[in-house]
Design a protein around this motif. Structure first.
Motif, PDB file in Angstrom:
ATOM      1  N   SER A 135     -22.923  39.442 -16.467  1.00 38.54           N
ATOM      2  CA  SER A 135     -22.154  38.209 -16.578  1.00 38.54           C
ATOM      3  C   SER A 135     -20.574  38.388 -16.881  1.00 38.54           C
ATOM      4  CB  SER A 135     -22.862  37.365 -17.577  1.00 38.54           C
ATOM      5  OG  SER A 135     -21.867  36.320 -17.928  1.00 38.54           O
ATOM      6  N   ASP A 159     -27.854  38.681 -10.989  1.00 37.77           N
ATOM      7  CA  ASP A 159     -27.773  37.654  -9.972  1.00 37.77           C
ATOM      8  C   ASP A 159     -26.918  36.389 -10.756  1.00 37.77           C
ATOM      9  OD1 ASP A 159     -28.579  35.219  -8.760  1.00 37.77           O
ATOM     10  OD2 ASP A 159     -30.649  35.889  -8.604  1.00 37.77           O
ATOM     11  N   ASP A 161     -26.688  33.294 -10.370  1.00 38.54           N
ATOM     12  CA  ASP A 161     -27.571  32.211 -10.684  1.00 38.54           C
ATOM     13  C   ASP A 161     -28.379  32.563 -12.019  1.00 38.54           C
ATOM     14  OD1 ASP A 161     -26.844  30.741  -8.563  1.00 38.54           O
ATOM     15  OD2 ASP A 161     -28.796  31.629  -7.286  1.00 38.54           O
ATOM     16  N   ASP A 162     -28.363  33.733 -12.277  1.00 36.29           N
ATOM     17  CA  ASP A 162     -29.211  34.109 -13.526  1.00 36.29           C
ATOM     18  C   ASP A 162     -27.865  34.258 -14.882  1.00 36.29           C
ATOM     19  OD1 ASP A 162     -31.503  34.774 -15.022  1.00 36.29           O
ATOM     20  OD2 ASP A 162     -30.735  36.725 -14.942  1.00 36.29           O
ATOM     21  N   GLY A 166     -20.808  33.512 -13.589  1.00 33.44           N
ATOM     22  CA  GLY A 166     -21.251  33.829 -12.268  1.00 33.44           C
ATOM     23  C   GLY A 166     -20.193  34.588 -11.664  1.00 33.44           C
ATOM     24  N   GLU A 170     -20.199  37.492  -8.675  1.00 31.00           N
ATOM     25  CA  GLU A 170     -19.863  37.232  -7.357  1.00 31.00           C
ATOM     26  C   GLU A 170     -18.907  38.036  -6.646  1.00 31.00           C
ATOM     27  OE1 GLU A 170     -19.173  32.966  -7.979  1.00 31.00           O
ATOM     28  OE2 GLU A 170     -21.235  32.538  -8.346  1.00 31.00           O
TER      29      GLU A 170
END
Lengths: 206, 272
Positions: A135, A159, A161-162, A166, A170
């Protein structure tokens, strides 16, 4: 679970974890899940405000069964140890492997910078290191993760989304599309497997 | 990340610089050096280190620019408040016992540490009897250090650090603010000698009671670190003090046994 290891990938001599906003929670879970006999050195870099002693050591102490410390310049990487990047220095891996520090200009507005750590590890260890990016709200680390992958090392990205933030994952996914994208619980397992990979052949040979 | 040819060209470039200009970077820590050379390649618009070497050898002004890439670290005043508090509380009482003092600040770069120390010594009543040697290999950095002019937007951080470090007054007592710069009081540097000196190639030049060399050794490899620490040992009087950066240590040095830890957590050592 290790999935798609490149032909050159080998048991890592160091596992590097980078993150920024929202990373301490993930890092706590990953480190907390490591068994006391986990041998592979782990290097953790989380962007934090500069202060001594660092907030990271405080947040992680008591949550990890392994020795936890900020490395000194030229300190060799030792087994069964988690190293925390000290605030207001860049942390690099040098020949040995050992740690090197610098007070060069911030990179991606960050000192320490994840790119600096990951790129130095890729240069010195090549396929013998693994990188994880979690993160964060800025793109630091993406180029470094890509460098590890190009050098033949294994890489994983939380991930988006997790992740609490993000943007950092990303940016890394955009730059290294072949990297594993894992949920937090999968990152815990992935890191443990990397350590097991190191220990099992050694047991056989000694 | 560059590799292969880059790793071959790197020692060749350092050798060329040494042969032509006598600057010796051959024992600098590789990890930081590689990053700096990549930045220099980009700055001089060279596609390879060989191309950069061609320009460095034939254009002296490119070498001057290279020095900035290879040496200058932007430092802060009173970086690590605890270090300066320990100097004030634990080292100064010893320094007071000398009728005159000599201090060496190797790798002083643009001088932030020189003014920090001069202010501390002034406040402790010691500056008038102190000679400070401020040395570096980069002449441009030394000029900036001697001028003592810093951008005004850095001063807020310096003032905060000064207060945390146990400053007795206000940092603004020591500088005059111009349009966008702070000019430090020239009386602070009346006892400062700014001079060219290389920890890689030069030798001992004076006996001193205190050396502060913070975040300079991190750029050296183990061999060059040992050379520098031997110079410190030979320059320090018996029971003289050596202050290093927060993450630097003599633990991995060949000369560790010749120093005692004086303030362990602030990396202040005492010559045995």
């Amino acid at each position: 679970m290790l999935g798609k290891p490149t032909s050159s990938a080998t048991a890592p001599e160091a596992i590097l974890i980078g993150g920024s906003a929202g990373a301490i929670e993930v890092v706590s879970l990953v480190l907390g899940a490591l068994p006391a006999d986990f041998r592979t050195p782990v290097v953790v870099l989380v962007h934090l405000p500069k202060q001594r002693p660092s907030a990271l050591a405080g947040a992680l102490s008591g949550k990890c069964r392994l020795a936890l410390r900020e490395p000194l310049d030229k300190e060799p990487l030792a087994p069964a140890t988690v190293y925390l990047a000290p605030p207001d220095y860049h942390l690099l891996i040098d020949e040995g492997p050992s740690f090197a520090l610098s007070v060069d200009e911030p990179v991606n507005f960050s000192r320490p910078s994840i790119d600096v750590l990951f790129q130095s590890a890729a240069s010195v260890l090549g396929p013998r290191c693994a990188g994880v990016l979690v993160s964060g709200a800025n793109p630091d680390g993406a180029r470094g993760l890509c460098a590890i992958q190009q050098a033949g090392g294994l890489v994983a990205i939380q991930d988006p989304d997790d992740a609490a933030q993000g943007a950092m994952p990303e940016a890394a996914i955009a730059l290294c599309p072949d990297a594993h994208v894992l949920a937090t619980t999968e990152i815990c397992q992935w890191v443990q497997q990397l350590g097991a990979w190191q220990t099992s052949p050694r047991r056989g040979s000694t | 990340m560059l590799s292969g040819e880059f790793d071959i060209e790197l020692p060749l470039l350092l050798e060329a610089i040494h042969l032509k200009y006598s600057y010796d970077f051959r024992r600098y820590a590789l990890s930081s050096l590689k990053r700096r050379l990549e930045q220099a390649m980009e700055h001089f618009n060279c596609r390879s280190l060989s191309a950069l070497q061609e320009r460095v050898l034939r254009e002296p002004e490119v070498m001057r620019g290279m020095l900035a890439h290879l040496t200058v670290q932007v430092s802060e005043m009173f970086r690590d408040a605890g270090f300066y508090r320990a100097l004030r509380e634990k080292v100064v009482p010893y320094l007071r016992t000398y009728p005159s003092l000599k201090v060496w600040i190797p790798g002083c770069a643009t001088g932030e540490e020189v003014y920090s120390l001069a202010i501390l010594l002034r406040e402790e009543g010691l500056l008038d009897r102190t000679l400070i040697y401020a040395t570096d290999i980069n002449p441009e950095a030394l000029h900036k250090a001697e001028a003592g002019i810093y951008e005004l937007d850095r001063i807020a951080d310096f003032s905060k650090a000064y207060a945390e470090a146990g400053g007795r007054a206000s940092l603004s007592d020591y500088y005059t603010a111009g349009y966008n710069a702070a000019v430090f009081d020239k009386s602070l540097r009346e006892g400062v000698l700014f001079s060219d000196h290389s920890l890689a190639t030069d030798s001992v030049f004076a006996e001193v009671q205190l050396i502060t060399c913070r975040n300079v050794l991190i750029y050296f490899d183990r061999v060059l670190q040992d050379r520098a620490v031997a110079l410190f040992r030979d320059s320090l009087c018996r029971k003289g003090f050596l202050g290093l950066g927060a993450k630097e240590s003599l633990t991995f040095s060949s000369y560790a046994a010749e120093f005692a830890e004086f303030v362990r957590e602030e990396r202040i050592y005492q010559r045995r």
